[in-house]
Design a protein around this motif. Structure first.
Motif, PDB file in Angstrom:
ATOM      1  N   THR A  24       0.834  -1.207   0.000  1.00  0.00           N
ATOM      2  CA  THR A  24       0.000   0.000   0.000  1.00  0.00           C
ATOM      3  C   THR A  24       0.868   1.257   0.000  1.00  0.00           C
ATOM      4  O   THR A  24       0.538   2.247  -0.656  1.00  0.00           O
ATOM      5  CB  THR A  24      -0.929   0.014   1.225  1.00  0.00           C
ATOM      6  OG1 THR A  24      -1.643  -1.230   1.300  1.00  0.00           O
ATOM      7  CG2 THR A  24      -1.943   1.148   1.133  1.00  0.00           C
ATOM      8  N   CYS A  25       1.999   1.212   0.728  1.00  0.00           N
ATOM      9  CA  CYS A  25       2.935   2.344   0.719  1.00  0.00           C
ATOM     10  C   CYS A  25       3.465   2.598  -0.683  1.00  0.00           C
ATOM     11  O   CYS A  25       3.573   3.749  -1.127  1.00  0.00           O
ATOM     12  CB  CYS A  25       4.098   2.070   1.677  1.00  0.00           C
ATOM     13  SG  CYS A  25       3.709   2.338   3.416  1.00  0.00           S
ATOM     14  N   ARG A  26       3.780   1.519  -1.397  1.00  0.00           N
ATOM     15  CA  ARG A  26       4.287   1.687  -2.763  1.00  0.00           C
ATOM     16  C   ARG A  26       3.220   2.283  -3.679  1.00  0.00           C
ATOM     17  O   ARG A  26       3.512   3.109  -4.556  1.00  0.00           O
ATOM     18  CB  ARG A  26       4.785   0.338  -3.291  1.00  0.00           C
ATOM     19  CG  ARG A  26       6.172  -0.051  -2.741  1.00  0.00           C
ATOM     20  CD  ARG A  26       6.739  -1.250  -3.470  1.00  0.00           C
ATOM     21  NE  ARG A  26       6.145  -2.475  -2.999  1.00  0.00           N
ATOM     22  CZ  ARG A  26       6.601  -3.200  -1.989  1.00  0.00           C
ATOM     23  NH1 ARG A  26       7.687  -2.799  -1.329  1.00  0.00           N
ATOM     24  NH2 ARG A  26       6.004  -4.317  -1.618  1.00  0.00           N
ATOM     25  N   ASP A  27       1.955   1.848  -3.478  1.00  0.00           N
ATOM     26  CA  ASP A  27       0.862   2.443  -4.262  1.00  0.00           C
ATOM     27  C   ASP A  27       0.755   3.939  -4.009  1.00  0.00           C
ATOM     28  O   ASP A  27       0.553   4.744  -4.933  1.00  0.00           O
ATOM     29  CB  ASP A  27      -0.461   1.760  -3.918  1.00  0.00           C
ATOM     30  CG  ASP A  27      -0.531   0.327  -4.436  1.00  0.00           C
ATOM     31  OD1 ASP A  27       0.270  -0.006  -5.325  1.00  0.00           O
ATOM     32  OD2 ASP A  27      -1.378  -0.437  -3.935  1.00  0.00           O
ATOM     33  N   LEU A  28       0.897   4.328  -2.732  1.00  0.00           N
ATOM     34  CA  LEU A  28       0.815   5.751  -2.377  1.00  0.00           C
ATOM     35  C   LEU A  28       1.962   6.533  -3.003  1.00  0.00           C
ATOM     36  O   LEU A  28       1.765   7.645  -3.522  1.00  0.00           O
ATOM     37  CB  LEU A  28       0.839   5.906  -0.857  1.00  0.00           C
ATOM     38  CG  LEU A  28       0.801   7.338  -0.310  1.00  0.00           C
ATOM     39  CD1 LEU A  28      -0.456   8.052  -0.782  1.00  0.00           C
ATOM     40  CD2 LEU A  28       0.871   7.329   1.217  1.00  0.00           C
TER      41      LEU A  28
ATOM     42  N   SER B 138      -5.249  12.202  -8.518  1.00  0.00           N
ATOM     43  CA  SER B 138      -6.254  13.063  -7.883  1.00  0.00           C
ATOM     44  C   SER B 138      -6.263  12.874  -6.371  1.00  0.00           C
ATOM     45  O   SER B 138      -5.795  11.862  -5.836  1.00  0.00           O
ATOM     46  CB  SER B 138      -7.647  12.730  -8.425  1.00  0.00           C
ATOM     47  OG  SER B 138      -8.025  11.419  -8.042  1.00  0.00           O
ATOM     48  N   GLU B 139      -6.837  13.900  -5.687  1.00  0.00           N
ATOM     49  CA  GLU B 139      -6.966  13.830  -4.228  1.00  0.00           C
ATOM     50  C   GLU B 139      -7.824  12.645  -3.802  1.00  0.00           C
ATOM     51  O   GLU B 139      -7.566  12.012  -2.780  1.00  0.00           O
ATOM     52  CB  GLU B 139      -7.570  15.128  -3.700  1.00  0.00           C
ATOM     53  CG  GLU B 139      -6.676  16.343  -3.875  1.00  0.00           C
ATOM     54  CD  GLU B 139      -7.314  17.590  -3.317  1.00  0.00           C
ATOM     55  OE1 GLU B 139      -8.389  17.471  -2.699  1.00  0.00           O
ATOM     56  OE2 GLU B 139      -6.748  18.682  -3.502  1.00  0.00           O
ATOM     57  N   GLY B 140      -8.861  12.340  -4.597  1.00  0.00           N
ATOM     58  CA  GLY B 140      -9.735  11.216  -4.264  1.00  0.00           C
ATOM     59  C   GLY B 140      -8.981   9.899  -4.274  1.00  0.00           C
ATOM     60  O   GLY B 140      -9.164   9.054  -3.382  1.00  0.00           O
ATOM     61  N   ARG B 141      -8.113   9.712  -5.297  1.00  0.00           N
ATOM     62  CA  ARG B 141      -7.309   8.486  -5.385  1.00  0.00           C
ATOM     63  C   ARG B 141      -6.339   8.377  -4.215  1.00  0.00           C
ATOM     64  O   ARG B 141      -6.199   7.323  -3.592  1.00  0.00           O
ATOM     65  CB  ARG B 141      -6.536   8.492  -6.705  1.00  0.00           C
ATOM     66  CG  ARG B 141      -5.490   7.383  -6.850  1.00  0.00           C
ATOM     67  CD  ARG B 141      -6.097   6.005  -6.832  1.00  0.00           C
ATOM     68  NE  ARG B 141      -5.073   4.997  -7.032  1.00  0.00           N
ATOM     69  CZ  ARG B 141      -5.246   3.703  -6.789  1.00  0.00           C
ATOM     70  NH1 ARG B 141      -6.412   3.269  -6.313  1.00  0.00           N
ATOM     71  NH2 ARG B 141      -4.274   2.847  -7.005  1.00  0.00           N
ATOM     72  N   ILE B 142      -5.681   9.474  -3.863  1.00  0.00           N
ATOM     73  CA  ILE B 142      -4.728   9.467  -2.744  1.00  0.00           C
ATOM     74  C   ILE B 142      -5.458   9.214  -1.428  1.00  0.00           C
ATOM     75  O   ILE B 142      -4.989   8.467  -0.560  1.00  0.00           O
ATOM     76  CB  ILE B 142      -3.954  10.803  -2.695  1.00  0.00           C
ATOM     77  CG1 ILE B 142      -3.046  10.896  -3.923  1.00  0.00           C
ATOM     78  CG2 ILE B 142      -3.146  10.925  -1.422  1.00  0.00           C
ATOM     79  CD1 ILE B 142      -2.314  12.217  -4.064  1.00  0.00           C
TER      80      ILE B 142
ATOM     81  N   ILE C  24      -6.169   5.513  -1.101  1.00  0.00           N
ATOM     82  CA  ILE C  24      -4.990   4.731  -0.721  1.00  0.00           C
ATOM     83  C   ILE C  24      -4.652   4.948   0.752  1.00  0.00           C
ATOM     84  O   ILE C  24      -4.262   4.014   1.456  1.00  0.00           O
ATOM     85  CB  ILE C  24      -3.797   5.113  -1.620  1.00  0.00           C
ATOM     86  CG1 ILE C  24      -4.099   4.788  -3.086  1.00  0.00           C
ATOM     87  CG2 ILE C  24      -2.531   4.374  -1.182  1.00  0.00           C
ATOM     88  CD1 ILE C  24      -3.018   5.245  -4.062  1.00  0.00           C
ATOM     89  N   LEU C  25      -4.801   6.176   1.232  1.00  0.00           N
ATOM     90  CA  LEU C  25      -4.531   6.464   2.640  1.00  0.00           C
ATOM     91  C   LEU C  25      -5.468   5.677   3.549  1.00  0.00           C
ATOM     92  O   LEU C  25      -5.070   5.214   4.620  1.00  0.00           O
ATOM     93  CB  LEU C  25      -4.652   7.965   2.904  1.00  0.00           C
ATOM     94  CG  LEU C  25      -3.501   8.821   2.365  1.00  0.00           C
ATOM     95  CD1 LEU C  25      -3.827  10.302   2.532  1.00  0.00           C
ATOM     96  CD2 LEU C  25      -2.202   8.485   3.081  1.00  0.00           C
ATOM     97  N   ASP C  26      -6.737   5.530   3.138  1.00  0.00           N
ATOM     98  CA  ASP C  26      -7.677   4.708   3.916  1.00  0.00           C
ATOM     99  C   ASP C  26      -7.212   3.258   3.959  1.00  0.00           C
ATOM    100  O   ASP C  26      -7.299   2.594   5.002  1.00  0.00           O
ATOM    101  CB  ASP C  26      -9.081   4.800   3.304  1.00  0.00           C
ATOM    102  CG  ASP C  26      -9.780   6.096   3.631  1.00  0.00           C
ATOM    103  OD1 ASP C  26     -10.741   6.451   2.920  1.00  0.00           O
ATOM    104  OD2 ASP C  26      -9.371   6.765   4.591  1.00  0.00           O
ATOM    105  N   GLN C  27      -6.719   2.741   2.819  1.00  0.00           N
ATOM    106  CA  GLN C  27      -6.192   1.379   2.797  1.00  0.00           C
ATOM    107  C   GLN C  27      -4.978   1.252   3.709  1.00  0.00           C
ATOM    108  O   GLN C  27      -4.815   0.245   4.413  1.00  0.00           O
ATOM    109  CB  GLN C  27      -5.803   1.000   1.366  1.00  0.00           C
ATOM    110  CG  GLN C  27      -6.987   0.782   0.419  1.00  0.00           C
ATOM    111  CD  GLN C  27      -6.525   0.314  -0.947  1.00  0.00           C
ATOM    112  OE1 GLN C  27      -5.567   0.822  -1.501  1.00  0.00           O
ATOM    113  NE2 GLN C  27      -7.215  -0.669  -1.483  1.00  0.00           N
TER     114      GLN C  27
ATOM    115  N   ALA D 116      -4.351  -1.172   6.975  1.00  0.00           N
ATOM    116  CA  ALA D 116      -3.192  -2.057   7.105  1.00  0.00           C
ATOM    117  C   ALA D 116      -2.477  -1.838   8.426  1.00  0.00           C
ATOM    118  O   ALA D 116      -2.056  -2.787   9.087  1.00  0.00           O
ATOM    119  CB  ALA D 116      -2.235  -1.825   5.937  1.00  0.00           C
ATOM    120  N   ILE D 117      -2.345  -0.577   8.833  1.00  0.00           N
ATOM    121  CA  ILE D 117      -1.672  -0.268  10.093  1.00  0.00           C
ATOM    122  C   ILE D 117      -2.450  -0.821  11.271  1.00  0.00           C
ATOM    123  O   ILE D 117      -1.885  -1.338  12.238  1.00  0.00           O
ATOM    124  CB  ILE D 117      -1.488   1.255  10.240  1.00  0.00           C
ATOM    125  CG1 ILE D 117      -0.483   1.756   9.196  1.00  0.00           C
ATOM    126  CG2 ILE D 117      -1.005   1.627  11.632  1.00  0.00           C
ATOM    127  CD1 ILE D 117      -0.345   3.262   9.145  1.00  0.00           C
TER     128      ILE D 117
END
Length: 470
Positions: free
Chosen positions: A65-69, A78-82, A85-88, A92-93
């Motif tokens: 997920t970090c690599r995706d971010l 876009s902000e929506g995509r970021i 990923i932050l929610d994912q 994970a955390i």
């Protein structure tokens, strides 16, 4: 010699020049802020992927997920995509185990509640309260550092639920102090307090799970004792049947004595453990009940403070603080969705003369009556606020200038009918009202307010007790 009309025109022209100068200054400041924001945005998009890549070293969900971010930031997605990923990443955390640089394994936040033995919940409990303290440290002022250090020291030395109960009380005492002392936005304070007490509630709920797990193990131990006692009886019966074999009988009797002695010790120890756990359970239940009461009290207390901080004490209307928040919200809706709103600025006419001639008690009564008579003329989602002195502001969502003018005229006609008796003399009060609305090109709520303020000025200049639209 200039006529009064020429003087008014000159005043207005001077005011227009002043407003134009203010507008130019604000535009320059806006350009500076936007330029600074763009530079910061570029810096973050360049720097954060480097940091993220250094963390994402494994093949677990967290690292992927970090690599995706990192890729999303590099590509400028876009902000929506970021945000997605932050929610994912947050999930994970919380739930997954992941590997930190250096090979050290880190457990997910929620994994600390998984029980491994009957008494492990005490250590888990302490770890969870460390998380709460860290949350408090990241949000509270430096003046709370000493108290937080004291709580941390208490967590390290805690050995049983009684110690943790004291820590919980200390945490709540600190939260109540924070609610009373802080000057931050009450909505944000409420959200933060609810987040913290929600975490504490989760911790206490998981302690109850720990008690239930301990009971299950003790019940398993009871079953073992039952089987062992049964076997002892059978062994005694066997020894009795072999009465003619004296040597065998002696050996079996000795073994029975050893087993019975060990069993008695185990039963005594388990009884002491069960009594201790029951005592701690009762202590926990009473503490948990008090915790819920404290949560309700903290929420009510914060809500009452929020209400008091947003109301004008004299008139009962909303105050300047509440108005500032409301107008910012409406302006944000206007920018995002194009949803317009109107603003009414009311000023009591010759109010200083009323105060000077009849006293402040009558002046206060006039202000209270203006609020009392105006409120019934507004909708539920309109906001009436005391802006300062004898000025009042009405924010009317989803209302155009015509709608604002109609309401303003109703208010004006209602107020001009007010009369007070002071020493057999009638005291009358009227209001001048300026009406404006958000329009294309506005950058700040002040622009809407300033247009209404100019309209009030014109109403005063035209003889007062009238409505002017700008």
């Amino acid at each position: 010699m200039n006529s009064p009309f020429d003087e008014k025109i000159a005043d207005l022209q001077g005011l227009v020049k002043k407003l134009q100068s203010q507008k130019n200054t604000l535009l320059k400041e806006l350009d500076t802020v936007e330029e600074r924001f763009e530079k910061m945005n570029q810096m973050y998009r360049k720097s954060f992927p480097i940091i993220i890549d250094s963390v994402a070293t494994g093949e677990d969900v967290f690292s992927n997920t970090c690599r995706d971010l990192s890729q999303a930031l590099k590509k400028g997605e876009s902000e929506g995509r970021i945000a997605y990923i932050l929610d994912q990443l947050k999930t994970a955390i919380l739930k997954e185990e992941f590997v930190l640089p250096g090979g050290k394994q880190k457990k997910g936040l929620l994994s600390i509640f998984k029980k491994k033995d009957p008494f492990s919940f005490i250590d888990d409990y302490k770890q969870s309260y460390h998380e709460v303290v860290n949350t408090l440290r990241s949000n509270l002022d430096e003046k709370y550092t000493g108290k937080l250090d004291h709580i941390t020291a208490g967590i390290k030395t805690a050995e049983n639920p009684s110690d943790i109960s004291e820590i919980r009380e200390t945490v709540f005492s600190l939260i109540f102090g924070y609610i009373s002392d802080t000057n931050q936005d009450r909505a944000k304070v409420n959200a933060f307090v609810q987040e913290v007490v929600g975490k504490i509630l989760d911790i206490e709920s998981n302690l109850d799970v720990g008690y239930q797990h301990t009971d299950t193990l003790l019940q398993s131990s009871d079953h073992f004792e039952s089987v062992l006692e049964s076997e002892l009886k059978r062994l005694k019966q066997t020894s009795d049947m072999a009465s003619n074999l004296d040597l065998l009988k002696i050996q079996v009797a000795e073994r029975l004595a050893v087993i019975e002695n060990a069993l008695q010790k185990k039963q005594a120890k388990d009884k002491a453990i069960r009594e201790y756990i029951e005592k701690e359970r009762q202590l926990f239940k009473s503490g948990f009940t008090k915790l819920k009461q404290d949560l309700d009290e903290a929420t009510r207390y914060s809500e009452e403070l929020e209400k008091k901080l947003n109301l004008d004490q004299l008139t009962g209307a909303f105050n300047r603080r509440a108005y500032d928040k409301k107008i910012e919200d409406e302006m944000a809706r206007f920018f995002r969705y194009g949803t317009g709103f109107s603003l009414l600025l009311m000023d009591a006419d010759r109010f200083k003369s009323i105060n000077d001639q009849y006293g402040h008690a009558i002046g206060d009564k006039c202000l209270q009556e203006i609020i009392k008579r105006t409120l019934p003329l507004l909708r539920q989602n309109d906001m009436l606020s005391r802006y300062g002195g004898e000025e009042f502001v009405v924010v009317m969502p989803e209302t155009d200038l015509n709608g604002g003018r109609e309401v303003a005229e109703k208010i004006r006609q209602t107020i001009e009918k007010l009369e007070f008796i002071y020493k057999k003399e009638k005291v009358k009060v009227t209001v001048s009202i300026g009406v404006s609305q958000a329009r294309e090109g506005d950058k700040h709520p002040k622009e809407v307010f300033e247009r209404a303020d100019i309209a009030v000025y014109q109403a005063k200049a035209n003889g007062r007790n009238q409505v002017i639209v700008n």
